[in-house]
Design an enzyme around this catalytic site. Structure first.
Site, PDB file in Angstrom:
ATOM      1  CG  HIS A   1      35.307  31.994  33.343  1.00 50.97           C
ATOM      2  ND1 HIS A   1      36.272  32.715  34.007  1.00 50.97           N
ATOM      3  CD2 HIS A   1      35.601  31.054  32.367  1.00 50.97           C
ATOM      4  CE1 HIS A   1      36.624  31.262  34.089  1.00 50.97           C
ATOM      5  NE2 HIS A   1      36.076  30.138  33.647  1.00 50.97           N
TER       6      HIS A   1
ATOM      7  CG  ASN B   1      40.542  29.871  35.535  1.00 45.48           C
ATOM      8  OD1 ASN B   1      40.326  29.123  36.999  1.00 45.48           O
ATOM      9  ND2 ASN B   1      39.763  29.421  35.100  1.00 45.48           N
TER      10      ASN B   1
ATOM     11  CB  SER C   1      39.947  28.791  31.338  1.00 46.66           C
ATOM     12  OG  SER C   1      38.517  28.179  31.402  1.00 46.66           O
TER      13      SER C   1
ATOM     14  CD  GLU D   1      36.542  34.961  36.251  1.00 47.91           C
ATOM     15  OE1 GLU D   1      37.525  35.306  37.478  1.00 47.91           O
ATOM     16  OE2 GLU D   1      37.320  34.631  35.518  1.00 47.91           O
TER      17      GLU D   1
END
Ligand code: 3HC
Ligand code: NAI
Length: 655
Positions: free
Chosen positions: A428, A478, A407, A440
């Protein structure tokens, strides 16, 4: 420019062929071409007319790229009405995806047939619109009010056999559509079957309360959205008035929706999603590597879901865990998920069994020697990840793609421990990985073009939406969550309650308010991640003191029964005075004066946080374009698509 519509007289049948790649969208030239063809058919010896398309699909709808520009005649409703009014029978033959205005063309025709593989739908609602070329008026006349509302308010297409059962089409052919349609038309001509107009049909009897039932259901299911409600209004008009009045109402309502913010946002999002698949500097049709078998390392929350994603798309999966016990635990969660999918009617028992059978478990890395792609999904520990990549380097065949589901960690640093950094990439996934559509794709400094191209293509096979990100802490999504989360904490200290913040953001349209999200993800996750950061990356302690105190008090979020809220046995969040007390104490500690904060200020403050970080992400080249960020937030973070994504919203709202 040659017309995209061709007319020929074949025997005594006039054939209108639309050939306007890629999806035969009904742009001006197509609409004009259909009108011209009808003129030709009116004056020749044809006894019936066939409308059929070349290429991969029947018309996929109005040309969305023309929306928002001044409309040019002939308008689609006029074309559909002209088809319906034609005095020789008109037959539409559908293949691929007959959608929106495309299906409305077919509804204007007097008879409809389709290939068995065709899908038929009125997906305008997904663009914040309604079927605006008579669809809201003709569909209930053919299929009944309930079926019409389901088709149009969900926007989900149905297959040809369901369309046949619903009365939307008349014939289904297994192959050779053009020949089968011509043979059928010959029969119709022999029988002297004349035009049969949907607009002249009565609407079947229905429960008068059905409209209010749909309104109430949609107010919950499509919270905040205007188009689904407008569709109900139009179908109600169809049931109450003459066709011409209903059609006028439909047109007026369609134009209002078209001029509104929600449709503008959804149209932006339609193109954003397709744009995201395009990678700057990567040639279209760039070489890719064949991927048929996949290894997943780590069968926890993410690894199990990723394994299911691949198995469901037909890949052979080897799931590697650290011990037999961990493997059993991981596979039993996978089993439970499949059982759940069957129970919820998402998968048949046979399909679930076939998908599950594609996942083999192992505790031996040697089983990864021949796979085409490995995805590492172990704990978020950079040391452990590097150890695993070094091991993969020694195990996997040359050319295998080595991916990490990290992450936050530095994909370049992970790649550097291998002798093949060009084969390393970040993939991701989002939790639950077998459901969430976002992927991602993290392009490392040395990631080879064919590895990137392979992963973009792979996403499509997995039915995911890929967005390319560069390497930075947290990638696109994130990373943006951090300033957003920090502003949430400052709002708490300045006087907003968790319930107020969540209600304000859910009122804006977020699937879930931020504090409920933090509780769901587990406050310990952020706590541990923060502990691993140097002080300068942690930022102002006021932005994390409250969750820190909550974790230290054993309040880890929903899983421990308490976090920013207390949770009852059904998992319902309940405001907790103990949390208010911690917040007030922390505000005092930092000398922050508390005040009344309005919902609008909460929404603006949190969106600004997202937009500001988003702009930095684009400026640094981490995201290719602002619209990619919108795709990340809608598909990965519950941002309402009808607001277009944070960047679209930010620009429209002048943030
Ligand atoms: N108008 C303009 N362009 C369209 C289009 C449309 N209706 N539908 C697709 N395209 C374009 C896409 O933007 C894409 O362009 P690009 O290659 O330059 O990026 C290209 O066609 C191929 O599209 P996809 O990548 O989506 O191809 P897929 O094969 O994955 O999907 C599809 C095909 C299922 C047809 C999908 O494109 C789709 O769902 N299209 C939209 C359908 C739709 O919403 N129709 C209703 C339109 S509104 C309407 O008809 C109003 C009327 O009621 C008055
Ligand atoms: P998890 O703790 O649920 O699972 C990790 C699994 O890895 C455990 O089952 C563990 O036994 C296994 N494991 C540990 N060392 C191993 C080794 N050497 N070989 C094989 N297996 C090993 O963790 P989770 O949540 O699945 O996260 C995994 C990765 O995915 C992390 O990098 C995380 O940041 C990332 N991620 C997590 C998301 C989430 O919502 N949980 C979302 C997206 C990414």
């Amino acid at each position: 420019m040659p017309s995209p519509v061709n007319y020929t007289l074949t025997g005594d049948i006039g054939v209108i062929t639309i050939d306007h790649p890629p999806v035969n969208a009904l742009s001006l030239a197509v609409r004009q071409g259909i009108m011209d063809s009808l003129d030709a058919a009116a004056g020749d010896a044809s006894r019936a007319v066939l409308i059929i398309c070349e290429g991969r699909t029947f018309c996929a709808g109005a040309d969305i790229s023309e929306f928002g520009k001044p409309p040019e005649e002939p308008w689609l409703p006029a074309v559909v009405n002209r088809i319906e009014a034609f005095d020789k029978p008109v037959v539409a033959a559908l293949h691929g995806t007959a959608l929106g205005g495309g299906f409305e063309i077919a509804l204007g025709a007097h008879y409809r047939c389709a290939l068995a593989s065709a899908k038929i739908g009125l997906p305008e609602v997904r663009l914040g619109l309604l079927p605006g070329a008579g669809g809201t008026q003709r569909t209930p006349r053919l299929a009944g009010v309930g079926a019409a509302l389901d088709l149009m308010t969900s926007g989900v297409p149905v297959d040809a056999h369901r369309a046949l059962a619903a009365g939307l089409i008349d014939r289904v052919f297994d192959a050779d559509l053009a020949d089968a349609a011509m043979a059928w038309i010959a029969e119709l001509v022999d029988e002297d079957a004349g035009p049969r107009r949907a607009s002249e049909l009565p609407i079947a009897a229905h429960d008068g309360g059905i409209f209010d039932q749909y309104r109430a259901r949609l107010a919950k299911k499509a919270r905040g959205q205007v188009a689904p409600q407008a569709i109900v209004d139009c179908v109600e008009q169809a049931a109450m008035t003459e066709f011409a009045d209903g059609e006028a109402f439909e047109r007026e309502t369609f134009m209002k929706l078209m001029a509104g913010d929600q449709s503008a946002a959804l149209r932006h999002f339609f193109f954003a999603e397709r744009e995201a698949a395009k990678v700057e500097g990567l040639a279209m049709g760039a070489q890719t590597r064949p991927i048929e078998s996949v290894g997943i390392i780590g069968g926890g929350t993410m690894g199990g879901g990723i394994a299911m994603s691949f198995a469901n798309a037909g890949f052979a999966v080897t799931l590697v865990e650290i011990s037999d016990e961990a493997l059993d635990r991981g596979l039993s969660i996978v089993d439970r998920n499949y059982t759940g999918s069957v129970k919820r009617g998402k998968l048949s028992e046979d399909a679930a069994a076939a998908n599950r059978a594609r996942i083999a478990g192992s505790t031996d890395y040697a089983n990864l020697a021949d796979v085409d792609l490995v995805i590492e999904a172990v704990f978020e520990d950079p040391g452990l990840k590097k150890e695993i990549f070094a091991r993969l380097d020694g195990t996997c065949k040359p050319g295998a793609i080595l991916a990490t589901n990290t992450s936050y960690q530095d994909v370049d640093a992970i790649a550097a421990v291998t002798g093949r950094p060009q084969d390393v990439i970040g993939l991701h996934f989002f939790s639950p990985a077998h459901i969430m559509k976002l992927l991602e794709v993290v392009r490392g400094e040395k990631t080879a073009d064919d590895v990137l191209a392979t992963c973009m293509q792979l996403a499509k096979r997995l039915r995911k939406v890929p967005v390319v990100s560069g390497v930075c802490y947290g990638f696109i999504g994130n990373r943006m969550l951090r300033p957003y989360g920090k502003q949430v904490q400052l709002l708490l200290l300045e006087g907003a309650s968790p319930g107020q913040i969540d209600a304000a953001m859910e009122g804006f349209g977020m699937a879930m308010g931020p504090l409920r999200v933090f509780d769901l993800a587990g406050l310990d996750v952020g706590y541990k991640a923060r502990q691993a950061l140097p002080d300068e990356m942690k930022g102002d302690p006021a932005t994390y003191r409250v969750p820190e105190l909550l974790v230290e008090a054993g309040r880890l979020g929903q899983k421990s029964g308490a976090g920013f809220y207390r949770y009852d046995d059904d998992g319902k969040p309940i405001p907790d005075p103990a949390v208010d007390e911690i917040i007030e104490r922390t505000a005092q500690e930092f000398g922050i004066e508390r005040r009344e904060i309005g919902d609008d200020e909460i929404v603006e403050c949190l969106l600004r946080a997202l937009v500001d970080e988003g702009r930095k992400i684009v400026a640094e080249g981490i995201a290719q374009r602002e619209s990619d960020i919108d795709v990340v937030y809608v598909y990965g973070y519950g941002f309402p698509a009808w607001r277009g994504g944070p960047m679209h919203y930010g620009a429209a709202a002048g943030l």
